[in-house]
Design a protein around this motif. Structure first.
Motif, PDB file in Angstrom:
ATOM      1  N   PHE A 168      21.363  33.654  35.408  1.00  0.00           N
ATOM      2  CA  PHE A 168      21.468  33.422  36.851  1.00  0.00           C
ATOM      3  C   PHE A 168      21.458  34.748  37.611  1.00  0.00           C
ATOM      4  O   PHE A 168      20.706  34.919  38.578  1.00  0.00           O
ATOM      5  N   HIS A 169      22.293  35.682  37.187  1.00  0.00           N
ATOM      6  CA  HIS A 169      22.395  36.949  37.924  1.00  0.00           C
ATOM      7  C   HIS A 169      21.168  37.829  37.729  1.00  0.00           C
ATOM      8  O   HIS A 169      20.813  38.606  38.616  1.00  0.00           O
ATOM      9  N   SER A 170      20.501  37.709  36.589  1.00  0.00           N
ATOM     10  CA  SER A 170      19.275  38.464  36.374  1.00  0.00           C
ATOM     11  C   SER A 170      18.180  37.975  37.320  1.00  0.00           C
ATOM     12  O   SER A 170      17.488  38.778  37.957  1.00  0.00           O
ATOM     13  N   ILE A 171      18.012  36.655  37.416  1.00  0.00           N
ATOM     14  CA  ILE A 171      17.011  36.092  38.328  1.00  0.00           C
ATOM     15  C   ILE A 171      17.365  36.432  39.770  1.00  0.00           C
ATOM     16  O   ILE A 171      16.505  36.840  40.558  1.00  0.00           O
ATOM     17  N   SER A 172      18.636  36.280  40.126  1.00  0.00           N
ATOM     18  CA  SER A 172      19.076  36.563  41.491  1.00  0.00           C
ATOM     19  C   SER A 172      18.846  38.026  41.858  1.00  0.00           C
ATOM     20  O   SER A 172      18.434  38.337  42.989  1.00  0.00           O
ATOM     21  N   ALA A 173      19.086  38.935  40.919  1.00  0.00           N
ATOM     22  CA  ALA A 173      18.895  40.362  41.193  1.00  0.00           C
ATOM     23  C   ALA A 173      17.420  40.729  41.270  1.00  0.00           C
ATOM     24  O   ALA A 173      16.988  41.427  42.193  1.00  0.00           O
ATOM     25  N   PHE A 174      16.611  40.263  40.309  1.00  0.00           N
ATOM     26  CA  PHE A 174      15.186  40.591  40.312  1.00  0.00           C
ATOM     27  C   PHE A 174      14.503  40.047  41.560  1.00  0.00           C
ATOM     28  O   PHE A 174      13.627  40.701  42.130  1.00  0.00           O
ATOM     29  N   CYS A 175      14.906  38.854  41.984  1.00  0.00           N
ATOM     30  CA  CYS A 175      14.325  38.254  43.184  1.00  0.00           C
ATOM     31  C   CYS A 175      14.987  38.753  44.463  1.00  0.00           C
ATOM     32  O   CYS A 175      14.677  38.262  45.556  1.00  0.00           O
ATOM     33  N   ASN A 176      15.889  39.730  44.331  1.00  0.00           N
ATOM     34  CA  ASN A 176      16.547  40.336  45.487  1.00  0.00           C
ATOM     35  C   ASN A 176      17.280  39.292  46.327  1.00  0.00           C
ATOM     36  O   ASN A 176      17.275  39.345  47.561  1.00  0.00           O
ATOM     37  N   ALA A 177      17.916  38.326  45.655  1.00  0.00           N
ATOM     38  CA  ALA A 177      18.559  37.225  46.366  1.00  0.00           C
ATOM     39  C   ALA A 177      20.022  37.495  46.674  1.00  0.00           C
ATOM     40  O   ALA A 177      20.483  37.241  47.783  1.00  0.00           O
ATOM     41  N   GLY A 178      20.799  37.970  45.702  1.00  0.00           N
ATOM     42  CA  GLY A 178      22.192  38.293  45.977  1.00  0.00           C
ATOM     43  C   GLY A 178      23.167  37.158  45.767  1.00  0.00           C
ATOM     44  O   GLY A 178      24.361  37.321  46.015  1.00  0.00           O
ATOM     45  N   PHE A 179      22.696  35.977  45.328  1.00  0.00           N
ATOM     46  CA  PHE A 179      23.623  34.895  44.974  1.00  0.00           C
ATOM     47  C   PHE A 179      24.367  35.276  43.695  1.00  0.00           C
ATOM     48  O   PHE A 179      23.788  35.861  42.779  1.00  0.00           O
ATOM     49  N   ASP A 180      25.657  34.941  43.642  1.00  0.00           N
ATOM     50  CA  ASP A 180      26.450  35.254  42.452  1.00  0.00           C
ATOM     51  C   ASP A 180      27.362  34.087  42.110  1.00  0.00           C
ATOM     52  O   ASP A 180      27.558  33.183  42.927  1.00  0.00           O
ATOM     53  N   LEU A 181      27.910  34.129  40.903  1.00  0.00           N
ATOM     54  CA  LEU A 181      28.802  33.070  40.417  1.00  0.00           C
ATOM     55  C   LEU A 181      30.201  33.604  40.133  1.00  0.00           C
ATOM     56  O   LEU A 181      30.929  33.049  39.311  1.00  0.00           O
ATOM     57  N   MET A 182      30.584  34.670  40.809  1.00  0.00           N
ATOM     58  CA  MET A 182      31.876  35.292  40.547  1.00  0.00           C
ATOM     59  C   MET A 182      32.996  34.755  41.425  1.00  0.00           C
ATOM     60  O   MET A 182      34.111  35.269  41.405  1.00  0.00           O
ATOM     61  N   GLY A 183      32.714  33.710  42.189  1.00  0.00           N
ATOM     62  CA  GLY A 183      33.743  33.110  43.011  1.00  0.00           C
ATOM     63  C   GLY A 183      34.834  32.430  42.216  1.00  0.00           C
ATOM     64  O   GLY A 183      35.885  32.082  42.764  1.00  0.00           O
ATOM     65  N   ILE A 184      34.607  32.229  40.896  1.00  0.00           N
ATOM     66  CA  ILE A 184      35.656  31.653  40.055  1.00  0.00           C
ATOM     67  C   ILE A 184      36.841  32.605  39.938  1.00  0.00           C
ATOM     68  O   ILE A 184      37.955  32.185  39.609  1.00  0.00           O
ATOM     69  N   LYS A 185      36.612  33.881  40.188  1.00  0.00           N
ATOM     70  CA  LYS A 185      37.695  34.862  40.200  1.00  0.00           C
ATOM     71  C   LYS A 185      38.335  34.921  41.580  1.00  0.00           C
ATOM     72  O   LYS A 185      39.554  34.858  41.722  1.00  0.00           O
ATOM     73  N   GLU A 186      37.501  35.080  42.570  1.00  0.00           N
ATOM     74  CA  GLU A 186      37.941  35.078  43.973  1.00  0.00           C
ATOM     75  C   GLU A 186      36.736  34.706  44.820  1.00  0.00           C
ATOM     76  O   GLU A 186      35.673  35.325  44.682  1.00  0.00           O
ATOM     77  N   PRO A 187      36.832  33.685  45.662  1.00  0.00           N
ATOM     78  CA  PRO A 187      35.674  33.243  46.450  1.00  0.00           C
ATOM     79  C   PRO A 187      35.029  34.382  47.228  1.00  0.00           C
ATOM     80  O   PRO A 187      35.719  35.231  47.795  1.00  0.00           O
ATOM     81  N   PHE A 188      33.693  34.385  47.214  1.00  0.00           N
ATOM     82  CA  PHE A 188      32.887  35.363  47.958  1.00  0.00           C
ATOM     83  C   PHE A 188      33.167  36.806  47.519  1.00  0.00           C
ATOM     84  O   PHE A 188      33.037  37.738  48.304  1.00  0.00           O
ATOM     85  N   SER A 189      33.550  36.990  46.265  1.00  0.00           N
ATOM     86  CA  SER A 189      33.925  38.330  45.800  1.00  0.00           C
ATOM     87  C   SER A 189      32.749  39.151  45.290  1.00  0.00           C
ATOM     88  O   SER A 189      32.890  40.347  45.045  1.00  0.00           O
ATOM     89  N   SER A 190      31.587  38.520  45.097  1.00  0.00           N
ATOM     90  CA  SER A 190      30.411  39.189  44.555  1.00  0.00           C
ATOM     91  C   SER A 190      30.764  39.888  43.232  1.00  0.00           C
ATOM     92  O   SER A 190      31.471  39.317  42.408  1.00  0.00           O
ATOM     93  N   LEU A 191      30.318  41.125  43.025  1.00  0.00           N
ATOM     94  CA  LEU A 191      30.519  41.807  41.745  1.00  0.00           C
ATOM     95  C   LEU A 191      31.576  42.905  41.837  1.00  0.00           C
ATOM     96  O   LEU A 191      31.525  43.887  41.096  1.00  0.00           O
ATOM     97  N   VAL A 192      32.535  42.725  42.732  1.00  0.00           N
ATOM     98  CA  VAL A 192      33.564  43.747  42.951  1.00  0.00           C
ATOM     99  C   VAL A 192      34.333  44.058  41.669  1.00  0.00           C
ATOM    100  O   VAL A 192      34.704  45.209  41.419  1.00  0.00           O
ATOM    101  N   ASP A 193      34.580  43.049  40.827  1.00  0.00           N
ATOM    102  CA  ASP A 193      35.327  43.265  39.587  1.00  0.00           C
ATOM    103  C   ASP A 193      34.586  44.136  38.584  1.00  0.00           C
ATOM    104  O   ASP A 193      35.185  44.598  37.603  1.00  0.00           O
ATOM    105  N   TYR A 194      33.297  44.364  38.816  1.00  0.00           N
ATOM    106  CA  TYR A 194      32.495  45.142  37.867  1.00  0.00           C
ATOM    107  C   TYR A 194      32.128  46.516  38.431  1.00  0.00           C
ATOM    108  O   TYR A 194      31.159  47.127  38.000  1.00  0.00           O
ATOM    109  N   ALA A 195      32.916  47.000  39.375  1.00  0.00           N
ATOM    110  CA  ALA A 195      32.604  48.272  40.025  1.00  0.00           C
ATOM    111  C   ALA A 195      32.562  49.433  39.047  1.00  0.00           C
ATOM    112  O   ALA A 195      31.795  50.385  39.227  1.00  0.00           O
ATOM    113  N   ASP A 196      33.394  49.379  37.998  1.00  0.00           N
ATOM    114  CA  ASP A 196      33.410  50.479  37.024  1.00  0.00           C
ATOM    115  C   ASP A 196      32.790  50.076  35.696  1.00  0.00           C
ATOM    116  O   ASP A 196      32.968  50.772  34.693  1.00  0.00           O
ATOM    117  N   ASN A 197      32.046  48.971  35.687  1.00  0.00           N
ATOM    118  CA  ASN A 197      31.348  48.548  34.469  1.00  0.00           C
ATOM    119  C   ASN A 197      29.936  49.113  34.496  1.00  0.00           C
ATOM    120  O   ASN A 197      29.112  48.696  35.317  1.00  0.00           O
TER     121      ASN A 197
END
Length: 447
Positions: A168-197
């Motif tokens: 999902f995130h590979s397709i979303s990134a390649f297509c420059n879409a920006g949809f993410d599935l990280m709201g299970i951690k915190e709604p609308f959080s995008s990839l904030v939890d992976y800032a140092d990954n």
């Protein structure tokens, strides 16, 4: 959209109408599918306005949402969204052409002309081959991106869910879409939890860059390898401008916005935030915590967008390049601006100026109206409208709070940012050439 002179038959608008109606049809179909109870986790019927907003955002590869993708939509709903992203990223006409090619049907001249306009090809000849190249490139890059992300998501979410998240995130990134599935951690959080990954913070931007450079540029790279002098002028311009728009904002973010972070994380944050504003929509930093200067820089990057013939939307890097080259020519008192000893025609300059004026006008008008109607700060409202018209998806948290009229404004801006230039700018094309110029002229696409 082409900016050099090419002959048009009397029904020149037909390809553009086909493209627009194709996008509208996919958006409406996606909206109805997302309204189905099976599309939501709660099994409820989604209001048409919400479904329309989500479908438009997906097809126009924007990423602005009114419901958190992970927590509101079911697996079926998420599949519909990523399918709409894939169709919107590659282009409705390109996907339709792919079905025609795979079925063995003969592609007629009208279909080839439409495909040419959809992918910003320089001419009709070879457009079927180029379409095949686009499909193969997208498939390979998205699978490689998913493979890179899979170990991270597998470790965190398990095998099946990790595989789905990676794809999902590979397709979303390649297509420059920006949809993410990280709201299970915190709604609308995008990839904030992976800032140092480093895996996520490097793989996602690389996918964004690859998708946003444009398939014609990658075709040039594949054909000419490291012989840069053989590249089309447009490819050279795109590579130079893209590199500059990553390097300069990245330096600013490193020196000022993330100065308190450890060096490693600081580099990742700076690189990610420099790449993502130009139509991608992911973020690893809290945008609301950034300074107004940082938010303003992101707003300007969002307006510029990606490159012609890519999965990205926005005003386009070549439009900016033409305007800067024209300003430089004025300063130097040169008759014509030029790139790499190729002059830029007056028609090209006037079209670039028109595109810039339209994007700027719609961006400002939309922001002012939303600010007035919603009682929101003007900078926040302009941030959202820049994100919409640039088909980016970054948000300061304002979009989910907006009322129907404001959402309709964003829907209109998203649609214009993805397909508007194809219909509104070609009417200004002229077949007149000035043969007295000493430098040879070459085609360049600006929007």
């Amino acid at each position: 959209m082409g900016l050099t002179q090419r002959p048009f038959h009397k029904s020149w608008s037909s390809p553009f109408r086909i493209i627009i109606f194709g996008f509208l049809l996919v958006i409406l179909l996606g909206s109805f599918l997302l309204m189905l109870p099976v599309a939501t986790k709660e099994g409820v019927v989604t209001p048409f306005s919400d479904a329309l907003f989500t479908a438009t955002s997906a097809v126009c590869v924007t990423g602005l949402v009114v419901h958190d993708t992970a927590t509101y939509w079911s697996n079926f709903g998420q599949f519909i969204i990523v399918l709409l992203i894939q169709i919107g990223g590659l282009g409705v006409v390109t996907v339709a052409g792919a079905f025609g090619i795979l079925s063995g049907r003969r592609i007629g001249l009208m279909q080839r002309s439409t495909m040419q306009e959809a992918i910003a090809a320089p001419n009709v000849g070879g457009v079927v081959r180029l379409t095949g190249f686009i499909l193969k490139t997208a498939l390979v890059v998205e699978l490689l991106g998913a493979a890179a992300l899979f170990p991270v998501f597998w470790q965190e979410f398990g095998l099946v869910k990790g595989l789905w998240y990676a794809l999902f995130h590979s397709i979303s990134a390649f297509c420059n879409a920006g949809f993410d599935l990280m709201g299970i951690k915190e709604p609308f959080s995008s990839l904030v939890d992976y800032a140092d990954n480093p895996v996520v913070s490097v793989a996602i931007p690389l996918l964004i860059i690859i998708g946003g450079i444009g398939f014609l540029t990658w075709d040039d790279i594949r054909t000419n390898r490291l012989h840069i002098t053989r590249y089309r002028m447009q490819s050279k311009v795109i590579l130079v401008v893209t590199g500059s728009l990553i390097l300069l904002p990245g330096i600013y973010f490193f020196l000022f916005e993330f100065a308190r972070e450890p060096v490693g994380k600081r580099l990742l944050l700076s690189f990610f935030q420099a790449v993502t504003p130009r139509t991608a929509g992911f973020n690893t930093a809290d945008l609301t915590a950034m300074s107004e200067s940082g938010q303003t820089i992101i707003t300007m990057l969002m307006l510029i967008g990606g490159s012609p013939g890519s999965t990205a939307g926005g005003m386009k890097t070549t439009t900016l390049a033409v305007l800067l080259a024209n300003a430089l020519a004025v300063f130097r008192r040169n008759e014509y601006p030029h790139f790499f000893n190729r002059r830029i025609s007056k028609e090209t300059i006037s079209q670039a100026a028109t595109i810039f004026a339209m994007y700027l006008g719609l961006f400002l008008a939309g922001g002012l109206v939303i600010s007035r109607m919603e009682g929101q700060p003007i900078l926040d409202s302009l941030f959202e409208t820049a994100s919409a018209i640039g088909t980016v998806g970054l948000s300061l948290g304002l979009t989910p709070q907006l009322h129907t009229v404001s959402r309709l404004i964003l829907i209109g801006l998203m649609f214009f940012g993805r397909v508007g230039g194809l219909t509104l700018i070609f009417a200004a094309l002229s077949s007149t050439q000035n043969s007295s110029a000493r430098l040879p002229q070459e085609r360049i696409t600006v929007g």
